[in-house]
Motif scaffolding. Structure first.
Motif, PDB file in Angstrom:
ATOM      1  N   GLY A 274       0.814  -1.214   0.000  1.00  0.00           N
ATOM      2  CA  GLY A 274       0.000   0.000   0.000  1.00  0.00           C
ATOM      3  C   GLY A 274       0.845   1.261   0.000  1.00  0.00           C
ATOM      4  O   GLY A 274       2.082   1.229   0.090  1.00  0.00           O
ATOM      5  N   ALA A 275       0.170   2.399  -0.079  1.00  0.00           N
ATOM      6  CA  ALA A 275       0.852   3.684  -0.233  1.00  0.00           C
ATOM      7  C   ALA A 275       1.271   4.321   1.083  1.00  0.00           C
ATOM      8  O   ALA A 275       2.051   5.273   1.089  1.00  0.00           O
ATOM      9  CB  ALA A 275      -0.055   4.651  -0.995  1.00  0.00           C
ATOM     10  N   ALA A 276       0.757   3.830   2.202  1.00  0.00           N
ATOM     11  CA  ALA A 276       0.973   4.524   3.478  1.00  0.00           C
ATOM     12  C   ALA A 276       2.441   4.731   3.800  1.00  0.00           C
ATOM     13  O   ALA A 276       2.873   5.844   4.131  1.00  0.00           O
ATOM     14  CB  ALA A 276       0.289   3.751   4.607  1.00  0.00           C
ATOM     15  N   SER A 277       3.249   3.688   3.679  1.00  0.00           N
ATOM     16  CA  SER A 277       4.660   3.812   4.049  1.00  0.00           C
ATOM     17  C   SER A 277       5.409   4.735   3.094  1.00  0.00           C
ATOM     18  O   SER A 277       6.439   5.311   3.457  1.00  0.00           O
ATOM     19  CB  SER A 277       5.326   2.440   4.074  1.00  0.00           C
ATOM     20  OG  SER A 277       5.274   1.828   2.801  1.00  0.00           O
ATOM     21  N   VAL A 278       4.914   4.888   1.875  1.00  0.00           N
ATOM     22  CA  VAL A 278       5.548   5.757   0.889  1.00  0.00           C
ATOM     23  C   VAL A 278       5.226   7.221   1.157  1.00  0.00           C
ATOM     24  O   VAL A 278       6.070   8.108   1.017  1.00  0.00           O
ATOM     25  CB  VAL A 278       5.092   5.372  -0.541  1.00  0.00           C
ATOM     26  CG1 VAL A 278       5.645   6.352  -1.572  1.00  0.00           C
ATOM     27  CG2 VAL A 278       5.529   3.950  -0.880  1.00  0.00           C
ATOM     28  N   LEU A 279       3.990   7.485   1.587  1.00  0.00           N
ATOM     29  CA  LEU A 279       3.519   8.861   1.697  1.00  0.00           C
ATOM     30  C   LEU A 279       3.565   9.438   3.102  1.00  0.00           C
ATOM     31  O   LEU A 279       3.350  10.638   3.282  1.00  0.00           O
ATOM     32  CB  LEU A 279       2.072   8.937   1.168  1.00  0.00           C
ATOM     33  CG  LEU A 279       1.872   8.549  -0.297  1.00  0.00           C
ATOM     34  CD1 LEU A 279       0.388   8.563  -0.649  1.00  0.00           C
ATOM     35  CD2 LEU A 279       2.653   9.468  -1.212  1.00  0.00           C
ATOM     36  N   GLN A 280       3.835   8.632   4.115  1.00  0.00           N
ATOM     37  CA  GLN A 280       3.717   9.134   5.469  1.00  0.00           C
ATOM     38  C   GLN A 280       4.853  10.074   5.880  1.00  0.00           C
ATOM     39  O   GLN A 280       4.678  10.910   6.777  1.00  0.00           O
ATOM     40  CB  GLN A 280       3.622   7.971   6.459  1.00  0.00           C
ATOM     41  CG  GLN A 280       4.867   7.101   6.549  1.00  0.00           C
ATOM     42  CD  GLN A 280       4.680   5.925   7.500  1.00  0.00           C
ATOM     43  OE1 GLN A 280       3.655   5.823   8.181  1.00  0.00           O
ATOM     44  NE2 GLN A 280       5.655   5.033   7.551  1.00  0.00           N
ATOM     45  N   VAL A 281       6.015   9.966   5.232  1.00  0.00           N
ATOM     46  CA  VAL A 281       7.109  10.897   5.502  1.00  0.00           C
ATOM     47  C   VAL A 281       6.919  12.135   4.634  1.00  0.00           C
ATOM     48  O   VAL A 281       6.746  12.028   3.421  1.00  0.00           O
ATOM     49  CB  VAL A 281       8.477  10.253   5.223  1.00  0.00           C
ATOM     50  CG1 VAL A 281       9.595  11.260   5.416  1.00  0.00           C
ATOM     51  CG2 VAL A 281       8.679   9.049   6.132  1.00  0.00           C
ATOM     52  N   SER A 282       6.951  13.318   5.242  1.00  0.00           N
ATOM     53  CA  SER A 282       6.706  14.536   4.474  1.00  0.00           C
ATOM     54  C   SER A 282       7.461  15.705   5.081  1.00  0.00           C
ATOM     55  O   SER A 282       7.959  15.642   6.207  1.00  0.00           O
ATOM     56  CB  SER A 282       5.205  14.855   4.440  1.00  0.00           C
ATOM     57  OG  SER A 282       4.731  15.106   5.750  1.00  0.00           O
TER      58      SER A 282
END
Length: 586
Positions: free
Chosen positions: A571-579
């Motif tokens: 899923g995308a969560a681990s990709v998008l959670q760092v910002s």
């Protein structure tokens, strides 16, 4: 510098024993072609690549291109080699017979193209894009434009380019700002600035035909408002010969990491005369005719570089003597053993070999459907279009990723010598690095595969590809291998189907892993199929090598697909959670 030798034995096996080329042509009712002719064409192409093009590779990298008084000059020997190339008809292999082309099947031309990429990637690029320009003109241009330009492009008397990218608009062509203003005589005045233009200028030919994306004054915003224009360097006169210089100029030559022998130019259009190709505001669809052809050809660049690197690494590993092999003395008359007997060196060489030969089989598989699209009936053409649509981003993305991995391994086999220019291995890696970037970065290929070719298409292209690969599996005579290949293919189909319900962000985050997972799966199927066909070959060395390389692929490379499958399903969560500042702690 490694001495390139074309992989003729592998192509003879693939086309005759594995692909059954004669049966392929007979099924398409193409009676003028057979394996014997294909073998002769490929053998002649091999000699040209080995004897004429390959010797120019290293000197071309050293010399590079120059720009003086607005004119570009390529490295010594490049222009003469091109003149020899077109004089012997190589440029016209795929062109329409209506314009003096040979209309050869792609299964004859693709092996020659791979060899040219192996021999000298910089040199090959200009003729490659000319072939793509031929396709665009053939499919979309008016009859008048075809009559003026097509025969000269097919013969190679003139070359062609592709002009998409602008300083502010690369992947996002919606930002494109080059404009085209209609004129009373039906022509257009094209004004704008394009960058990264391969073959933008050179001394090879008397004219260069630029295919340029631009906007009409009343065009809709975004990609729906892009049109395609044919803009020649010199405007032809009434006899079709180059006459008045057009308002086209070279701003500069790009200074690049590799492909230094290829003239990559900044092109300026200052009210240049051009003609519309296709319908207004349909330029992107027309340009995709060029781009899809070029994307497969770029995949062949990765394949070609991998083959060249493997050859260099193999020759060096056989000659370089260092230490004793852990499995026992292999060179009792010497103080040490050749490094090919070191398990880790063997692992690197087999990785190169398994990936290269697997991708070559994929290229032949793909070329077969290009033949069907050219010669087949309506139903077969429709299936071929679906398979080619699905496999184009796979070929471009995976083959070029593989090319970089293989050329890196080639350097590693040489150790420190691989990092030194005199051996030629580092040039292969520098040259092939661009292949992951142009014609759409590999990230874009992955998004195209999962976002457009799989999910938006609701799996139809994937199912067509599955069906065609299933025919390969069904033909495997070894029941154990057939069962293993079937399980591999079924898992890929089921996993692909699971992607159809993903949210947009999950699709995007899974894209690169899905492309790799797909490619490793398909190569696994092809390796089972090749090993089975090789078991019946009269060349017993080849038969043994194919079986053992297949075993290596299944044991050592295929498990990579499992890691990609796990990653794409995360899923995308681990990709998008760092910002924000979490990236750099500022």
């Amino acid at each position: 510098m490694p001495q390139y030798q074309a992989p003729l034995a592998d192509y003879q096996f693939l086309l005759n024993d594995w692909f059954s080329l004669d049966s392929h042509y007979q099924s398409l009712k193409v009676t003028d072609f057979d394996f014997a002719l294909a073998n002769e064409v490929i053998a002649q192409g091999a000699r040209f690549a080995e004897d004429v093009i390959a010797p120019l590779n290293r000197p071309g990298d050293e010399q590079g291109c120059t720009l003086k008084d607005g004119k570009v000059t390529t490295p010594d020997g490049f222009a003469q080699a091109y003149h020899d190339y077109i004089a012997n008809g190589w440029n016209s292999m795929l062109g329409s017979a209506d314009y003096d082309g040979q209309e050869l099947p792609h299964t004859m031309a693709v092996p020659v193209h791979e060899m040219l990429h192996s021999a000298n990637l910089s040199w090959r690029l200009t003729s490659m894009l000319t072939e793509s320009a031929v396709l665009a003109v053939t499919k979309h241009a008016s009859q008048a434009l075809k009559d003026t330009y097509l025969a000269k492009l097919i013969s190679g008397e003139w070359t062609g380019t592709m002009n998409l990218t602008e300083p502010h608009a690369g992947t996002d062509l919606a930002l494109l700002s080059t404009k085209a203003e209609p004129q009373p005589d039906g022509s257009y005045r094209v004004t704008g600035n394009k960058i990264f233009i391969t073959g933008g200028d050179h001394e090879w030919t008397s004219n260069i035909v630029h295919m340029v994306l631009a906007r009409l004054p009343d065009a809709p915003a975004g990609v729906k408002g892009i049109s395609l224009f044919l803009v020649p360097k010199f405007i032809p006169d009434s006899q079709g010969e180059p006459a008045a210089a057009n308002a086209v100029s070279v701003g500069s030559i790009e200074h690049k990491m590799g492909i230094k022998g290829s003239p990559t130019c900044v092109m300026n259009y200052d009210g240049a005369t051009g003609w519309l190709v296709g319908e207004p505001n349909q330029g992107l669809a027309c340009m995709f005719t060029m781009m899809n052809d070029a994307r497969f050809q770029v995949g062949l660049e990765g394949l070609g570089a991998s083959e060249a690197s493997f050859q260099g690494a193999l020759a060096y590993a056989r000659e370089r003597v260092q230490s004793r092999a852990p499995q026992g003395v292999q060179n009792p008359d010497g103080k040490a053993d050749p490094i090919i007997f070191q398990p880790d060196v063997a692992r690197m060489l087999l990785t190169q070999k398994a990936l290269t030969e697997g991708c070559r089989a994929l290229a032949v598989f793909y070329a077969g459907y290009m033949d069907v699209e050219r010669y087949g009936d309506a139903d077969r053409k429709a299936i071929a279009g679906q398979v080619l649509g699905f496999l184009t981003p796979v070929c471009k993305g995976f083959m070029t990723d593989m090319g970089l991995e293989s050329t890196s391994l080639g350097i590693q086999v040489f150790g420190g010598h691989g990092y030194i220019r005199e051996w030629g291995m580092e040039q292969l890696m520098r040259d092939v690095r661009i292949a992951q970037l142009y014609e759409g970065t590999n990230g874009i290929q992955a998004l195209d595969l999962i976002g457009r070719k799989l999910t938006r298409d609701k799996g139809q292209m994937m199912e067509a590809t599955f069906t065609e690969l299933s025919a390969r599996v069904k033909a495997i005579t070894d029941k154990t291998a057939q069962s293993q290949a079937r399980a591999l293919l079924d898992d890929w189909r089921a996993t692909s189907a699971d992607c159809l319900g993903l949210e947009a962000s999950d699709v995007a985050s899974a894209a690169s892993d899905y492309l790799a997972y797909t490619a490793y799966s398909i190569l696994g199927v092809l390796w089972y199929s090749m090993a089975d066909a090789a078991s019946r070959s009269e060349n017993r060395t080849l038969a043994s090598a194919k079986r053992k390389t297949c075993d290596f692929y299944q044991a050592r490379i295929l498990p990579r697909r499992d890691a990609h499958k796990v990653a794409m399903q995360a899923g995308a969560a681990s990709v998008l959670q760092v910002s924000g500042s979490e990236f750099d702690y500022i």
